[in-house]
Scaffold this motif. Structure first.
Motif: not given
Length: 287
Positions: A244-254
């Motif tokens: 789930g965290l990796a997915d969010m990293l792709r969505l909000v990379p900053q």
């Protein structure tokens, strides 16, 4: 590091949300560094943020906590509208009353609310802090939340029973020696029993914290975030996984990411001091 100035007095206030009267607490500061709005999770109240808000105020930030509709001192919605759109609309009604665009800090449902509001309405927030919030939730963790919120509809005979229920759900959190603090989460009714401090109709939407919202809408909101973002995860959370965290990293990379080791899904309550310290460091980086 927090400044040495004393925390100002906190004042209760009311405001009109989207068809419902809401109650909040404001920690006002002369010449504030900024405004921070803290949004609690489902089944909680604004008091879950009290310690954090006091620390922020002592550090020069004007802090505001609000009871979500159907929670705490805020009114129960007459039509039992506890959809995510309802919570977002209440937040959008609050923001124009503030002297400047705030930093939004939201846990669980409060974080999902902040995410949608900030993503779909660019410019309303200066920055955003998402506490144990991802789009791709772990179903078993969600089921545990729903089961906890839906249980004990007939109330509790004592604060001891309330403490037992909380400890069974969240063994990470230390059981309080003085149970009076639990009164912020329950209310005593004329039948002599204690009941959760929120509208039972809230849990009729059995998909906490996303409230049956299309995941594509949440992803679109995340992709539109262009403001500084901090993601906070409880290392013991059964709701937020590595995937789930990796997915969010792709969505909000900053976004920056921090993990609170001795915390579960209710991060601020499980380890408030560590959480508040990490939050203060993030806010300091914004000056």
């Amino acid at each position: 590091m927090a400044s040495s100035r004393a925390a100002p007095r906190s004042d209760r206030f009311e405001y009109e949300g989207a068809g419902v009267q809401l109650v909040g607490t404001r920690w006002a500061v002369a010449e504030p560094r900024g405004v921070v709005v803290l949004l609690h999770g489902g089944g909680q109240t604004r008091r879950s943020w009290a310690r954090t808000a006091g620390r922020l105020a002592a550090d020069g930030w004007a802090a505001i906590t609000v009871d979500a509709r159907g929670h705490g001192e805020s009114d129960w919605h007459s039509a039992q509208d506890y959809t995510l759109d309802g919570f977002v609309s209440d937040l959008l009604a609050l923001i124009p009353t503030l002297e400047q665009a705030p930093v939004l800090v939201g846990a669980s449902l409060g974080g999902i609310t902040a995410l949608v509001a900030a993503g779909e309405h660019p410019g309303i927030a200066r920055d955003i802090v998402l506490v144990d919030v991802v789009i791709q939730l772990e179903p078993e963790g969600v089921d545990r939340i729903v089961a906890f919120l839906a249980a004990h509809r007939d109330g509790f005979s004592s604060l001891e029973e309330v403490a037992d229920a909380i400890s069974a759900y969240n063994p990470i959190r230390r059981r309080p020696r003085n149970l009076d603090g639990l009164k912020k989460n329950v209310r005593l009714r004329p039948d002599g029993r204690w009941y959760w401090h929120w509208d039972p109709a809230f849990i009729q939407i059995a998909d906490e914290p996303q409230r049956h919202v299309d995941p594509d809408r949440l992803r679109a909101a995340a992709l539109r975030l262009r403001i500084p973002t901090l993601r906070v995860r409880g290392a013991q959370s059964d709701v937020v996984s590595d995937a789930g965290l990796a997915d969010m990293l792709r969505l909000v990379p900053q976004a920056e990411s921090v993990e609170i080791p001795a915390a579960g899904h209710m991060v601020a309550g499980d380890d408030n001091d560590v959480f508040a310290t990490r939050l203060e460091a993030f806010l300091a980086s914004l000056d």
